[in-house]
Design a protein around this motif. Sequence first.
Motif, mmCIF file in Angstrom:
data_model
loop_
_atom_site.group_PDB
_atom_site.id
_atom_site.type_symbol
_atom_site.label_atom_id
_atom_site.label_comp_id
_atom_site.label_asym_id
_atom_site.label_seq_id
_atom_site.Cartn_x
_atom_site.Cartn_y
_atom_site.Cartn_z
ATOM 1 N N ASP A 81 0.841 -1.187 0.000
ATOM 2 C CA ASP A 81 0.000 0.000 0.000
ATOM 3 C C ASP A 81 0.877 1.239 0.000
ATOM 4 O OD1 ASP A 81 -2.242 -1.596 0.105
ATOM 5 O OD2 ASP A 81 -2.277 -1.620 2.307
ATOM 6 N N VAL A 93 0.927 7.058 3.067
ATOM 7 C CA VAL A 93 0.115 8.273 3.175
ATOM 8 C C VAL A 93 0.887 9.266 4.034
ATOM 9 C CG1 VAL A 93 -2.067 9.254 3.941
ATOM 10 C CG2 VAL A 93 -2.024 6.956 2.959
ATOM 11 N N GLN A 125 -0.894 14.982 6.635
ATOM 12 C CA GLN A 125 -1.447 16.189 6.023
ATOM 13 C C GLN A 125 -1.746 17.238 7.086
ATOM 14 O OE1 GLN A 125 -1.595 16.469 2.733
ATOM 15 N NE2 GLN A 125 -0.934 14.329 2.438
ATOM 16 N N GLN A 145 2.550 18.893 3.699
ATOM 17 C CA GLN A 145 2.540 17.480 4.038
ATOM 18 C C GLN A 145 3.921 17.041 4.519
ATOM 19 O OE1 GLN A 145 1.422 15.136 0.667
ATOM 20 N NE2 GLN A 145 3.190 15.707 -0.570
#
Length: 462
Positions: free
Chosen positions: A127, A130, A133, A208
């Motif tokens: 995956d 991420v 943020q 980010q």
Amino acid sequence: MGETQITSHESPSGAFAEVALNVPLHAGDRVFTFGIPQSLEPRISLGTPVRVPFGRQTSLGFVVRLAEQVDRRVRLIAAVEDRLPVLPEDLVALAWWMAGHYVCTVGEAVAAMLPPFAAALRRTKVDPVVFVQPHGPVPEASSPTGVVAHLSTDPRTVAVVGEDARFDAYAEALRWAVEGNRGAIVLVPEVSQAERMAGWVARHVRVQVALLTGHVPEQQRWDSWRRILAGEVGLVVGTRLAVFAPLPRLGLMIVDHEEDTAYKEEREPRYHARRIAEERARVCGASTLWGTPAPSLEVVHAARTGRAAIITLPPAARPAISVSDVRAEAGPLGGLFGRRLYQALARVLPRGRAIIFVPRRGYADFLLCHECGSVPRCPRCGVALTYHVERAAPSGGRSLAAARVELRCHLCNHTEPVPQVCPQCQGAHLRPHGIGTERVEQAARKLFRSAPVMRLDAEAAP
């Protein structure tokens, strides 16, 4: 036996490469030299991962230096390893410095910089990572700390000494880096601190943030490594391994709690992330910011010798602390709540909230016979049994006799009923001694009937 004559040898392309291998070498060895085949010459540059013949097998290494000639016969590079990214030139230079400073091979230094090679060579899909943020409202800017002026001028290394105020210097320095299109790395000692720091950086700088720690799965770390190298993110937060994050335009290194021993690597090469951050900043022409509430001797020495500037920030205003001897003050419940403690709680409750910290669980520390001095002990552990009084309905009006009363061992959880007479002398003068959370809870319910009281300990925790 005569000495073997070493003759000059040229590769088909006329170029040679010094390759760093992560293998144990003899003292003084650093790298191995290989010839560059003409077919691979356009693809090989500084930092290129390659496959080379080593003994009877093929080994993986990185090109760390190029040469035009050598004074011995060499073997040719077998192939370029396309599954690994090219090592940036600043990390190649850092690997050479680590080899000399920490007495290791260049290959060992390179291996310390990268996630495990095997994870990158596996073809399983993972995956995507991420990044953290920015979220929540933008915090108000604090008063300037003056750190940017020091970061922009020599020696470009600053030690910020302060408690919470040092984070104002971090925010100021990170905004300076982002506005100047510079990459920044923030190091913290522990994984739990890295996760909180990543959220704090994203919230204050509004960009980010990549998170690099040893708890991130290896293949995801490789994914992050490649995306950082590609310039998808400009801020990295992590533990000591994040000091090697391949930011293309590194301009700022922040080391929080620089005095913490967790920055020292225990395996070969035994580098210290604070020292690596300083050297990498020198190689890249970046600035270094050390933050600490109590500077280490190394940072104090750097400040005294002119290698670093030092900024001492005043501590924030702290709440007043007073010590109250409840035994000497007449309170509503004798020595349990003194007069000043009771008055302070009465001012806060019931509209406000208060926390009372009690260092011991139970109602009392132990049960004591006042005739022979014996204390009931756990038959398994030998420690004094804690006196517990628990009510079935915390807000009810049941008497102490109606509550569940028992003796409990906090080590093995052995329980037994409270004896009516002393098992040793058959005396009837048995009294609980000490103060625990249950006793304070029951006293608070009597004193502050209009305020809800909740006890939080190992027995009452949800």
